[in-house]
Design a protein around this motif. Structure first.
Motif, PDB file in Angstrom:
ATOM      1  N   GLY A 288       0.827  -1.208   0.000  1.00 29.33           N
ATOM      2  CA  GLY A 288       0.000   0.000   0.000  1.00 29.33           C
ATOM      3  C   GLY A 288       0.858   1.253   0.000  1.00 29.33           C
ATOM      4  N   LEU A 289       1.931   1.250   0.803  1.00 30.33           N
ATOM      5  CA  LEU A 289       2.846   2.394   0.829  1.00 30.33           C
ATOM      6  C   LEU A 289       3.594   2.536  -0.495  1.00 30.33           C
ATOM      7  CD1 LEU A 289       4.325   1.969   4.426  1.00 30.33           C
ATOM      8  CD2 LEU A 289       2.776   3.788   3.648  1.00 30.33           C
ATOM      9  N   SER A 292       1.034   3.690  -3.262  1.00 30.59           N
ATOM     10  CA  SER A 292       0.195   4.839  -2.887  1.00 30.59           C
ATOM     11  C   SER A 292      -1.293   4.474  -2.831  1.00 30.59           C
ATOM     12  CB  SER A 292       0.411   6.009  -3.873  1.00 30.59           C
ATOM     13  OG  SER A 292       1.768   6.417  -3.882  1.00 30.59           O
ATOM     14  N   THR A 293      -1.588   3.257  -2.392  1.00 32.51           N
ATOM     15  CA  THR A 293      -3.000   2.821  -2.253  1.00 32.51           C
ATOM     16  C   THR A 293      -3.325   2.514  -0.802  1.00 32.51           C
ATOM     17  OG1 THR A 293      -2.349   0.526  -2.720  1.00 32.51           O
ATOM     18  CG2 THR A 293      -3.065   1.875  -4.594  1.00 32.51           C
ATOM     19  N   LEU A 294      -2.558   3.086   0.120  1.00 29.65           N
ATOM     20  CA  LEU A 294      -2.702   2.760   1.529  1.00 29.65           C
ATOM     21  C   LEU A 294      -4.092   3.092   2.065  1.00 29.65           C
ATOM     22  CD1 LEU A 294      -1.228   1.688   4.015  1.00 29.65           C
ATOM     23  CD2 LEU A 294      -0.518   4.033   4.521  1.00 29.65           C
ATOM     24  N   SER A 295      -4.664   4.198   1.609  1.00 28.63           N
ATOM     25  CA  SER A 295      -5.968   4.615   2.139  1.00 28.63           C
ATOM     26  C   SER A 295      -7.053   3.600   1.836  1.00 28.63           C
ATOM     27  CB  SER A 295      -6.349   5.980   1.561  1.00 28.63           C
ATOM     28  OG  SER A 295      -6.406   5.921   0.139  1.00 28.63           O
ATOM     29  N   SER A 296      -6.956   2.920   0.711  1.00 34.31           N
ATOM     30  CA  SER A 296      -7.984   1.935   0.344  1.00 34.31           C
ATOM     31  C   SER A 296      -7.772   0.593   1.037  1.00 34.31           C
ATOM     32  CB  SER A 296      -7.999   1.732  -1.172  1.00 34.31           C
ATOM     33  OG  SER A 296      -6.740   1.243  -1.606  1.00 34.31           O
ATOM     34  N   VAL A 298      -6.835   0.358   4.374  1.00 36.56           N
ATOM     35  CA  VAL A 298      -6.781   0.592   5.823  1.00 36.56           C
ATOM     36  C   VAL A 298      -7.462  -0.517   6.611  1.00 36.56           C
ATOM     37  CG1 VAL A 298      -7.574   2.098   7.673  1.00 36.56           C
ATOM     38  CG2 VAL A 298      -6.567   3.088   5.623  1.00 36.56           C
ATOM     39  N   SER A 353      -8.387   1.479 -11.238  1.00 40.16           N
ATOM     40  CA  SER A 353      -8.221   2.933 -11.199  1.00 40.16           C
ATOM     41  C   SER A 353      -7.810   3.473 -12.550  1.00 40.16           C
ATOM     42  CB  SER A 353      -7.169   3.303 -10.144  1.00 40.16           C
ATOM     43  OG  SER A 353      -7.577   2.873  -8.871  1.00 40.16           O
TER      44      SER A 353
END
Length: 367
Positions: A288-289, A292-296, A298, A353
């Motif tokens: 995720g880090l 850059s998909t960390l928010s999805s 969580v 995406s």
């Protein structure tokens, strides 16, 4: 020939309907000794011998026995109709050998019943595994413990060979050494099955020992002294050579294996699961880090970590270095199980995406 439903194979062999495979095999051998055409000259001996062989062929096979039982109970799904006439000739499963030198000894009567040939099947003896619990301090200092246990030992009467008088095994006269016999069941056609006398090995003990039944080993109590060296940790093993189970028919003996258990160094089942959950979340966190998909991700990351910490802390954290090493192994196992799942998940999210920005044909959306 009587139909399948008219024949009671259990009654033919003289066993109960819940008889084990071994009981069926022994019943077949007893009946066969009395009815073999080379010995029994009664007019119906051959037909009765065929009937006994047919019963054994069906009841010794789990699938055919289940099908037969279903047919006898009237189930419409038990079989495929009435059996054929079976006119293709009869194959003698005993190879035509007279019982005077056959698998059941010479002649009939008391001596013959005591001299039943048994399968000659040399197999290495299994290890005896014993778990010894020590506290951390004792394990670090080392200890000596005496253990009393049961194991198979070499038979004193036959010195482990399985035979009292004969020096060597002999070719099974029932199957001629092939390990299989052929029986024309009439119901299921000609069948090849494992020889019930040698149990598929092709060899039999010529003169079975009465003390061990021809296996060459008997069950006995034994004692062993185990020296646990200093610096032993949970899961370490101390092996005493030659103190395990004796092998059959003179084969090699296994070892006595003392497996040390140190509770202070061992994860509980809940703790092992907790560290697995924590390890499961790590690949999602790293990927995720990196993408850059960390928010999805969580929820997928936080939920396993919270649950894992609860399971770990519930049983208490230990200070032992070996405990933490075991914890690291559990985390690594959880991470390895989740890595490919996390990679596929992130790639699918990235592709989805991308489609949202450029469309399916590569052309940008106008809105």
């Amino acid at each position: 020939m009587a139909s399948m439903n008219d024949k009671d194979y259990y009654a033919i062999l003289g066993v109960e309907k819940d008889a084990s495979t071994e009981e069926i095999r022994k019943a077949f051998q007893t009946k066969a000794r009395k009815l073999h055409p080379d010995v029994n000259k009664a007019p119906d001996a051959e037909e009765r011998f065929k009937e006994v062989s047919e019963a054994y062929a069906v009841l010794s096979d789990p699938d055919k026995r289940k099908r037969y039982d279903a047919m006898r109970s009237g189930s419409p799904f038990g079989g495929y109709g009435a059996p054929s006439n079976g006119g293709g000739g009869y194959s003698d499963p005993f190879g035509g050998s007279p019982f005077g030198w056959g698998p059941f000894g010479s002649g009939f009567g008391g001596a013959a019943s005591r001299r039943r040939s048994r399968a000659y099947n040399p197999r290495a003896g299994a290890d005896v595994v014993y778990e010894l619990t020590l506290d951390a301090e004792t394990a670090q200092k080392g200890a000596r413990r005496g253990v009393t246990y049961q194991r198979y030992v070499s038979c004193d009467a036959c010195h482990g060979s399985g035979s009292v008088e004969a020096e060597h095994s002999e070719t099974c006269p029932t199957c001629g050494g092939s390990g299989h016999i052929t029986v024309d069941t009439g119901l299921f056609g000609v069948m090849m099955m494992t020889c019930p006398e040698c149990e598929g090995t092709g060899r039999v003990v010529a003169d079975p020992c009465q003390a061990c039944g021809g296996t060459g080993r008997t069950l006995s109590a034994s004692e062993v002294v185990v020296d646990v060296p200093a610096g032993t940790h949970d899961g370490d093993e101390v092996r005493v050579s030659g103190m395990g189970n004796a092998g059959t028919n003179g084969s090699t003996t296994g070892d006595f294996v003392c497996r040390v258990c140190v509770p202070e160094e061992r994860l509980t089942r809940s703790q092992a699961s907790g560290f697995n959950f924590i390890g499961f979340a790590l690949p999602f966190l790293v990927l995720g880090l990196f993408t850059s998909t960390l928010s999805s991700l969580v929820f997928i990351i936080v939920a396993p970590i919270v649950l894992g910490l609860y399971l770990v802390l519930r049983d208490g954290v230990r200070k032992s270095g070996r405990w933490w090493r075991n914890a690291g192994v559990a985390v690594a196992n959880g991470a390895s199980n989740a890595f490919m799942i996390a990679l596929v998940f992130v790639l699918m999210f990235s592709c989805t995406s991308g489609l949202g920005r450029v469309g399916y044909m590569g052309a940008p959306y106008l809105w």
